[in-house]
Design a protein around this motif. Structure first.
Motif, PDB file in Angstrom:
ATOM      1  N   ASN A 282      43.622  -5.783  17.125  1.00 12.72           N
ATOM      2  CA  ASN A 282      42.968  -6.488  18.236  1.00 12.72           C
ATOM      3  C   ASN A 282      43.619  -6.147  19.570  1.00 12.72           C
ATOM      4  N   ARG A 283      44.934  -6.054  19.554  1.00 10.66           N
ATOM      5  CA  ARG A 283      45.671  -5.749  20.786  1.00 10.66           C
ATOM      6  C   ARG A 283      45.342  -4.327  21.269  1.00 10.66           C
ATOM      7  N   HIS A 284      45.293  -3.377  20.329  1.00 13.85           N
ATOM      8  CA  HIS A 284      44.938  -2.007  20.705  1.00 13.85           C
ATOM      9  C   HIS A 284      43.510  -1.944  21.249  1.00 13.85           C
ATOM     10  N   VAL A 285      42.610  -2.691  20.634  1.00 12.73           N
ATOM     11  CA  VAL A 285      41.213  -2.702  21.091  1.00 12.73           C
ATOM     12  C   VAL A 285      41.128  -3.242  22.516  1.00 12.73           C
ATOM     13  N   GLU A 286      41.899  -4.287  22.805  1.00  6.93           N
ATOM     14  CA  GLU A 286      41.914  -4.837  24.162  1.00  6.93           C
ATOM     15  C   GLU A 286      42.388  -3.785  25.167  1.00  6.93           C
ATOM     16  N   HIS A 287      43.428  -3.030  24.817  1.00 11.86           N
ATOM     17  CA  HIS A 287      43.931  -1.985  25.708  1.00 11.86           C
ATOM     18  C   HIS A 287      42.883  -0.895  25.915  1.00 11.86           C
ATOM     19  N   ILE A 288      42.173  -0.539  24.839  1.00 14.27           N
ATOM     20  CA  ILE A 288      41.131   0.484  24.941  1.00 14.27           C
ATOM     21  C   ILE A 288      40.025   0.019  25.888  1.00 14.27           C
ATOM     22  N   PHE A 289      39.573  -1.227  25.708  1.00 20.36           N
ATOM     23  CA  PHE A 289      38.511  -1.765  26.565  1.00 20.36           C
ATOM     24  C   PHE A 289      38.940  -1.733  28.037  1.00 20.36           C
ATOM     25  N   LYS A 290      40.198  -2.095  28.273  1.00 17.75           N
ATOM     26  CA  LYS A 290      40.700  -2.136  29.652  1.00 17.75           C
ATOM     27  C   LYS A 290      40.719  -0.743  30.264  1.00 17.75           C
ATOM     28  N   LYS A 291      41.188   0.254  29.488  1.00 22.54           N
ATOM     29  CA  LYS A 291      41.265   1.621  30.004  1.00 22.54           C
ATOM     30  C   LYS A 291      39.879   2.213  30.240  1.00 22.54           C
ATOM     31  N   PHE A 292      38.909   1.843  29.410  1.00 23.44           N
ATOM     32  CA  PHE A 292      37.556   2.367  29.545  1.00 23.44           C
ATOM     33  C   PHE A 292      36.703   1.540  30.509  1.00 23.44           C
ATOM     34  N   GLY A 293      37.203   0.348  30.871  1.00 25.51           N
ATOM     35  CA  GLY A 293      36.436  -0.525  31.750  1.00 25.51           C
ATOM     36  C   GLY A 293      35.186  -1.088  31.087  1.00 25.51           C
ATOM     37  N   VAL A 294      35.298  -1.431  29.797  1.00 25.13           N
ATOM     38  CA  VAL A 294      34.161  -1.984  29.048  1.00 25.13           C
ATOM     39  C   VAL A 294      34.574  -3.313  28.438  1.00 25.13           C
ATOM     40  N   ASP A 295      33.584  -4.003  27.865  1.00 25.84           N
ATOM     41  CA  ASP A 295      33.897  -5.313  27.290  1.00 25.84           C
ATOM     42  C   ASP A 295      33.435  -5.466  25.838  1.00 25.84           C
ATOM     43  N   ASN A 296      32.964  -4.367  25.205  1.00 27.93           N
ATOM     44  CA  ASN A 296      32.606  -4.471  23.788  1.00 27.93           C
ATOM     45  C   ASN A 296      32.684  -3.092  23.118  1.00 27.93           C
ATOM     46  N   ARG A 297      32.606  -3.098  21.796  1.00 28.34           N
ATOM     47  CA  ARG A 297      32.791  -1.884  21.009  1.00 28.34           C
ATOM     48  C   ARG A 297      31.690  -0.853  21.268  1.00 28.34           C
ATOM     49  N   GLN A 298      30.459  -1.321  21.392  1.00 26.66           N
ATOM     50  CA  GLN A 298      29.349  -0.402  21.599  1.00 26.66           C
ATOM     51  C   GLN A 298      29.515   0.387  22.893  1.00 26.66           C
ATOM     52  N   LYS A 299      29.925  -0.302  23.946  1.00 27.81           N
ATOM     53  CA  LYS A 299      30.141   0.379  25.224  1.00 27.81           C
ATOM     54  C   LYS A 299      31.320   1.354  25.125  1.00 27.81           C
ATOM     55  N   ALA A 300      32.331   0.990  24.336  1.00 26.89           N
ATOM     56  CA  ALA A 300      33.479   1.883  24.167  1.00 26.89           C
ATOM     57  C   ALA A 300      33.050   3.165  23.461  1.00 26.89           C
ATOM     58  N   VAL A 301      32.233   3.035  22.422  1.00 25.97           N
ATOM     59  CA  VAL A 301      31.741   4.210  21.694  1.00 25.97           C
ATOM     60  C   VAL A 301      30.904   5.091  22.620  1.00 25.97           C
ATOM     61  N   LEU A 302      30.018   4.477  23.405  1.00 27.46           N
ATOM     62  CA  LEU A 302      29.196   5.233  24.347  1.00 27.46           C
ATOM     63  C   LEU A 302      30.057   5.964  25.368  1.00 27.46           C
ATOM     64  N   THR A 303      31.138   5.315  25.801  1.00 27.87           N
ATOM     65  CA  THR A 303      32.052   5.938  26.747  1.00 27.87           C
ATOM     66  C   THR A 303      32.669   7.192  26.158  1.00 27.87           C
ATOM     67  N   VAL A 304      33.102   7.095  24.902  1.00 30.43           N
ATOM     68  CA  VAL A 304      33.692   8.258  24.235  1.00 30.43           C
ATOM     69  C   VAL A 304      32.678   9.378  24.120  1.00 30.43           C
ATOM     70  N   GLN A 305      31.480   9.052  23.698  1.00 26.88           N
ATOM     71  CA  GLN A 305      30.438  10.068  23.541  1.00 26.88           C
ATOM     72  C   GLN A 305      30.118  10.759  24.867  1.00 26.88           C
ATOM     73  N   GLU A 306      30.000   9.947  25.923  1.00 23.95           N
ATOM     74  CA  GLU A 306      29.639  10.500  27.232  1.00 23.95           C
ATOM     75  C   GLU A 306      30.750  11.388  27.780  1.00 23.95           C
ATOM     76  N   ARG A 307      31.991  10.943  27.650  1.00 28.04           N
ATOM     77  CA  ARG A 307      33.103  11.703  28.239  1.00 28.04           C
ATOM     78  C   ARG A 307      33.413  12.974  27.446  1.00 28.04           C
ATOM     79  N   LEU A 308      33.237  12.935  26.144  1.00 23.93           N
ATOM     80  CA  LEU A 308      33.545  14.123  25.336  1.00 23.93           C
ATOM     81  C   LEU A 308      32.433  15.153  25.404  1.00 23.93           C
ATOM     82  N   THR A 309      31.247  14.746  25.783  1.00 27.40           N
ATOM     83  CA  THR A 309      30.131  15.686  25.869  1.00 27.40           C
ATOM     84  C   THR A 309      29.809  16.073  27.296  1.00 27.40           C
ATOM     85  N   ALA A 310      30.578  15.533  28.227  1.00 26.33           N
ATOM     86  CA  ALA A 310      30.308  15.823  29.643  1.00 26.33           C
ATOM     87  C   ALA A 310      30.601  17.279  29.973  1.00 26.33           C
TER      88      ALA A 310
END
Length: 310
Positions: A282-310
């Motif tokens: 849970n703590r790692h997930v909170e840090h990930i959300f903060k670094k990505f500027g998102v508030d849920n898992r779905q947005k975090a996954v979309l962020t990864v997809q968008e940045r890795l395919t950019a």
């Protein structure tokens, strides 16, 4: 094949048809149980059926329960969709796992020890489902960070006798089934390779490698007898996705957590895979959300997809 007598066995074990012996060299991988030793000289199918390489004569064991397969210098263990699962060192497998010397494999109520004393220096990895240890590879051959390995039993003409679900997973709509036919057939290209591989001249021929959209699927003929072909189908990933994810500004552990989030694992699942507490995940997930500027898992996954395919 060696038959393992276990408590609650449904019948007397069949006599072994494959020699069981003591390893002749220190670097020979083997399976040990109840004072017996089986040298691993190739793929090993474990289960209740008498035509497996290692038979467990117990009603709790599935007909095709598990598979041990060598990839380069490493041995991997995979659950073949068994009813009661496979445990390694007390943890149930959720994906193929790289074995290390001394690992205890438990199937039904039978304990089997994997021994491979020449594995060399030990390093840590958590990519292949559960925290494991593996040896530093020798030579220039790449070592896959993850392997999925499964079994299909087919006729020499490609009709699938066992493993329809496996076939669909790897080949999808490329599987063929004529109207009124009893069995699905492997794709035409695979059938052509299988026909060549099962001829007297080419029995034991090279594996078939298929690559499409970044996937590398390898098919090999492990055994051919009485018109039944034991096909090993595996997919290898030589670049861990977490390494790419880590380039997005995450720590190594955060990248591991994000890797499993992308695969749809819950925090509870990830805690079990990484052998940590749910609170830590849970703590790692909170840090990930903060670094990505998102508030849920779905947005975090979309962020990864968008940045890795950019």
């Amino acid at each position: 094949m060696p038959a393992l007598p276990t408590e609650g066995a449904c019948a007397d074990p069949l006599p072994p048809t494959r020699p069981v012996s003591t390893p002749s060299t220190e670097n020979q991988a083997c399976l040990k149980w109840s004072g017996e030793t089986l040298l691993l000289e190739g793929p090993c199918v474990i289960g209740r059926r008498s035509d497996n390489d290692l038979q467990i004569n117990n009603v709790q064991a599935s007909r095709r329960h598990a598979l041990v397969i060598r990839v380069n210098d490493d041995w991997w263990l995979n659950d073949l969709g068994s009813r009661n699962g496979v445990q390694v060192n007390g943890v149930r497998l959720s994906a193929a796992r790289r074995l290390r010397d001394g690992d205890e494999i438990r199937i039904a109520n039978q304990s089997i020890t994997f021994r491979h004393s020449s594995q060399g220096p030990i390093h840590r990895s958590t990519i292949a489902g559960g925290t494991t240890q593996f040896a530093v590879p020798n030579g220039d051959a790449p070592t896959p960070s993850a392997v999925s390995c499964d079994l299909i039993v087919a006729t020499e003409t490609g009709a699938i006798l066992e493993g329809d679900k496996v076939g669909y997973w790897y080949f999808g709509k490329a599987l063929e089934r004529a109207p009124g036919a009893e069995h699905y057939h492997l794709p035409a290209g695979v059938c052509q390779w299988l026909e060549r591989a099962t001829t007297a001249e080419e029995n034991g021929s090279a594996s078939l490698e298929l690559e499409e959209k970044g996937r590398r699927v390898i098919i090999s003929l492990a055994r051919y007898k009485a018109g039944r072909c034991f096909l090993l189908v595996r997919e290898e990933s030589f670049t861990a996705s977490m390494e790419k994810i880590q380039t997005l500004g995450l720590t190594e552990r955060e990248a591991e957590v994000m890797h499993w989030i992308c695969l749809g694992k819950t925090n509870q699942d990830i805690a079990k895979i990484l052998d940590v507490t749910v609170h830590t995940v849970n703590r790692h997930v909170e840090h990930i959300f903060k670094k990505f500027g998102v508030d849920n898992r779905q947005k975090a996954v979309l962020t990864v997809q968008e940045r890795l395919t950019a």
